[in-house]
Design a protein around this motif. Structure first.
Motif, PDB file in Angstrom:
ATOM      1  N   CYS A 135       0.826  -1.214   0.000  1.00  0.00           N
ATOM      2  CA  CYS A 135       0.000   0.000   0.000  1.00  0.00           C
ATOM      3  C   CYS A 135       0.861   1.265   0.000  1.00  0.00           C
ATOM      4  N   ILE A 136       1.930   1.263   0.765  1.00  0.00           N
ATOM      5  CA  ILE A 136       2.807   2.440   0.814  1.00  0.00           C
ATOM      6  C   ILE A 136       3.421   2.694  -0.557  1.00  0.00           C
ATOM      7  N   TRP A 137       3.991   1.674  -1.166  1.00  0.00           N
ATOM      8  CA  TRP A 137       4.733   1.839  -2.419  1.00  0.00           C
ATOM      9  C   TRP A 137       3.824   2.062  -3.616  1.00  0.00           C
ATOM     10  N   HIS A 138       2.520   1.803  -3.451  1.00  0.00           N
ATOM     11  CA  HIS A 138       1.573   2.046  -4.545  1.00  0.00           C
ATOM     12  C   HIS A 138       0.611   3.202  -4.226  1.00  0.00           C
ATOM     13  N   ASP A 139       1.017   4.034  -3.268  1.00  0.00           N
ATOM     14  CA  ASP A 139       0.291   5.273  -2.916  1.00  0.00           C
ATOM     15  C   ASP A 139      -1.163   5.060  -2.504  1.00  0.00           C
ATOM     16  N   VAL A 166       8.790  -4.275  15.312  1.00  0.00           N
ATOM     17  CA  VAL A 166       9.518  -4.447  14.052  1.00  0.00           C
ATOM     18  C   VAL A 166       8.639  -4.011  12.882  1.00  0.00           C
ATOM     19  N   MET A 167       7.364  -4.420  12.908  1.00  0.00           N
ATOM     20  CA  MET A 167       6.448  -4.029  11.842  1.00  0.00           C
ATOM     21  C   MET A 167       6.288  -2.509  11.791  1.00  0.00           C
ATOM     22  N   MET A 168       6.108  -1.892  12.940  1.00  0.00           N
ATOM     23  CA  MET A 168       5.909  -0.442  12.972  1.00  0.00           C
ATOM     24  C   MET A 168       7.170   0.285  12.514  1.00  0.00           C
ATOM     25  N   ALA A 169       8.330  -0.225  12.890  1.00  0.00           N
ATOM     26  CA  ALA A 169       9.587   0.383  12.435  1.00  0.00           C
ATOM     27  C   ALA A 169       9.684   0.286  10.912  1.00  0.00           C
ATOM     28  N   ALA A 170       9.336  -0.871  10.367  1.00  0.00           N
ATOM     29  CA  ALA A 170       9.384  -1.041   8.910  1.00  0.00           C
ATOM     30  C   ALA A 170       8.423  -0.069   8.224  1.00  0.00           C
ATOM     31  N   VAL A 171       7.226   0.091   8.773  1.00  0.00           N
ATOM     32  CA  VAL A 171       6.245   1.009   8.193  1.00  0.00           C
ATOM     33  C   VAL A 171       6.752   2.449   8.271  1.00  0.00           C
ATOM     34  N   PHE A 172       7.276   2.850   9.437  1.00  0.00           N
ATOM     35  CA  PHE A 172       7.823   4.212   9.578  1.00  0.00           C
ATOM     36  C   PHE A 172       8.924   4.462   8.557  1.00  0.00           C
ATOM     37  N   ILE A 173       9.839   3.518   8.436  1.00  0.00           N
ATOM     38  CA  ILE A 173      10.965   3.669   7.508  1.00  0.00           C
ATOM     39  C   ILE A 173      10.465   3.754   6.069  1.00  0.00           C
ATOM     40  N   GLU A 174       9.535   2.881   5.717  1.00  0.00           N
ATOM     41  CA  GLU A 174       9.000   2.905   4.356  1.00  0.00           C
ATOM     42  C   GLU A 174       8.253   4.207   4.070  1.00  0.00           C
ATOM     43  N   LEU A 175       7.452   4.660   5.021  1.00  0.00           N
ATOM     44  CA  LEU A 175       6.734   5.924   4.829  1.00  0.00           C
ATOM     45  C   LEU A 175       7.714   7.086   4.668  1.00  0.00           C
ATOM     46  N   PHE A 176       8.780   7.087   5.453  1.00  0.00           N
ATOM     47  CA  PHE A 176       9.783   8.144   5.363  1.00  0.00           C
ATOM     48  C   PHE A 176      10.479   8.112   4.002  1.00  0.00           C
ATOM     49  N   ILE A 177      10.930   6.928   3.592  1.00  0.00           N
ATOM     50  CA  ILE A 177      11.624   6.794   2.298  1.00  0.00           C
ATOM     51  C   ILE A 177      10.694   7.180   1.155  1.00  0.00           C
ATOM     52  N   LYS A 178       9.456   6.718   1.206  1.00  0.00           N
ATOM     53  CA  LYS A 178       8.483   7.035   0.149  1.00  0.00           C
ATOM     54  C   LYS A 178       8.223   8.534   0.107  1.00  0.00           C
ATOM     55  N   SER A 179       8.114   9.152   1.261  1.00  0.00           N
ATOM     56  CA  SER A 179       7.898  10.591   1.337  1.00  0.00           C
ATOM     57  C   SER A 179       9.068  11.351   0.712  1.00  0.00           C
ATOM     58  N   MET A 180      10.280  10.932   1.027  1.00  0.00           N
ATOM     59  CA  MET A 180      11.473  11.579   0.457  1.00  0.00           C
ATOM     60  C   MET A 180      11.522  11.381  -1.064  1.00  0.00           C
ATOM     61  N   MET A 181      11.179  10.207  -1.531  1.00  0.00           N
ATOM     62  CA  MET A 181      11.171   9.944  -2.970  1.00  0.00           C
ATOM     63  C   MET A 181      10.117  10.798  -3.675  1.00  0.00           C
ATOM     64  N   ASP A 182       8.955  10.933  -3.050  1.00  0.00           N
ATOM     65  CA  ASP A 182       7.887  11.744  -3.636  1.00  0.00           C
ATOM     66  C   ASP A 182       8.292  13.216  -3.691  1.00  0.00           C
ATOM     67  N   LYS A 183       8.934  13.711  -2.631  1.00  0.00           N
ATOM     68  CA  LYS A 183       9.394  15.108  -2.619  1.00  0.00           C
ATOM     69  C   LYS A 183      10.445  15.343  -3.694  1.00  0.00           C
ATOM     70  N   LYS A 184      11.339  14.389  -3.859  1.00  0.00           N
ATOM     71  CA  LYS A 184      12.374  14.496  -4.872  1.00  0.00           C
ATOM     72  C   LYS A 184      11.749  14.492  -6.267  1.00  0.00           C
ATOM     73  N   ALA A 185      10.741  13.652  -6.466  1.00  0.00           N
ATOM     74  CA  ALA A 185      10.055  13.588  -7.756  1.00  0.00           C
ATOM     75  C   ALA A 185       9.323  14.891  -8.051  1.00  0.00           C
ATOM     76  N   GLU A 186       8.725  15.512  -7.023  1.00  0.00           N
ATOM     77  CA  GLU A 186       8.035  16.799  -7.192  1.00  0.00           C
ATOM     78  C   GLU A 186       9.014  17.887  -7.590  1.00  0.00           C
ATOM     79  N   LYS A 187      10.198  17.907  -6.984  1.00  0.00           N
ATOM     80  CA  LYS A 187      11.213  18.905  -7.325  1.00  0.00           C
ATOM     81  C   LYS A 187      11.688  18.711  -8.753  1.00  0.00           C
ATOM     82  N   THR A 188      11.807  17.470  -9.185  1.00  0.00           N
ATOM     83  CA  THR A 188      12.253  17.176 -10.542  1.00  0.00           C
ATOM     84  C   THR A 188      11.231  17.638 -11.560  1.00  0.00           C
ATOM     85  N   GLU A 189       9.935  17.519 -11.212  1.00  0.00           N
ATOM     86  CA  GLU A 189       8.871  17.953 -12.127  1.00  0.00           C
ATOM     87  C   GLU A 189       8.831  19.471 -12.261  1.00  0.00           C
ATOM     88  N   ASP A 190       9.195  20.169 -11.196  1.00  0.00           N
ATOM     89  CA  ASP A 190       9.144  21.644 -11.224  1.00  0.00           C
ATOM     90  C   ASP A 190      10.291  22.180 -11.973  1.00  0.00           C
TER      91      ASP A 190
END
Length: 176
Positions: free
Chosen positions: A95-99, A152-176
């Motif tokens: 769900c995280i990686w597919h928004d 462990v599950m919550m740590a994995a979710v936090f890490i994935e949400l953080f990484i996904k958020s950073m990737m999305d922000k980077k993608a937004e900057k690239t589009e601008d």
């Protein structure tokens, strides 16, 4: 063991009641149910399917371990719970990686607060057991492993949400 079982069931019942109030708080519209659009619903269906397969795989492996008589330093119920957590992790990750992790009416900040509180509450029994020296009893880890698995599950979710958020922000900057 009977006391632990009673406490576990009581805790589940209290948690079920609390979840209703927590979801009402965490959703912007005060509703318990999270709302998803058609695309999110379709993708979430796929996520549930993969999570189901992961859970089945885990339970078959656990069943095989139990059938062989292999002695692990883990209580059987805790081993089964690890299989359940594996399915939950697959669901969350997909769900995280597919928004589609967040619904349309979710207040992300409130959910993060709930996640942090849940993490702290799951850490208490682990820390207390470690300090008392009761994480392992009779050579096996039991109830504390449930909390560790959730952590462990919550740590994995936090890490994935953080990484996904950073990737999305980077993608937004690239589009601008």
């Amino acid at each position: 063991m009977e006391t632990v079982s009673f406490a576990f069931v009581t805790g589940l019942m209290v948690a079920a009641i609390l979840i209703v109030f927590i979801l009402k708080y965490a959703n912007k519209d005060g509703r318990v149910k999270t709302e998803y659009d058609e695309r999110q619903t379709a993708v979430r269906g796929k996520a549930y399917r993969y999570a189901f397969y992961a859970e089945i795989f885990a339970q078959v492996v656990i069943m095989w371990i139990l059938m062989t008589g292999m002695e692990l330093p883990i209580e059987d119920y805790a081993l089964l719970f690890i299989g359940v957590i594996l399915g939950c992790m697959v669901l969350c990750a997909y769900c995280i990686w597919h928004d589609v992790y967040w619904g349309m009416n979710n207040d992300h900040r409130r959910f993060y607060i709930i996640f942090i509180v849940a993490t702290i509450l799951n850490a208490f029994p682990v820390v207390a057991g470690a300090l008392r020296g009761t994480l392992i009893e009779n050579g096996k880890i039991g109830m504390p492993l449930l909390n560790i698995a959730v952590l462990v599950m919550m740590a994995a979710v936090f890490i994935e949400l953080f990484i996904k958020s950073m990737m999305d922000k980077k993608a937004e900057k690239t589009e601008d």
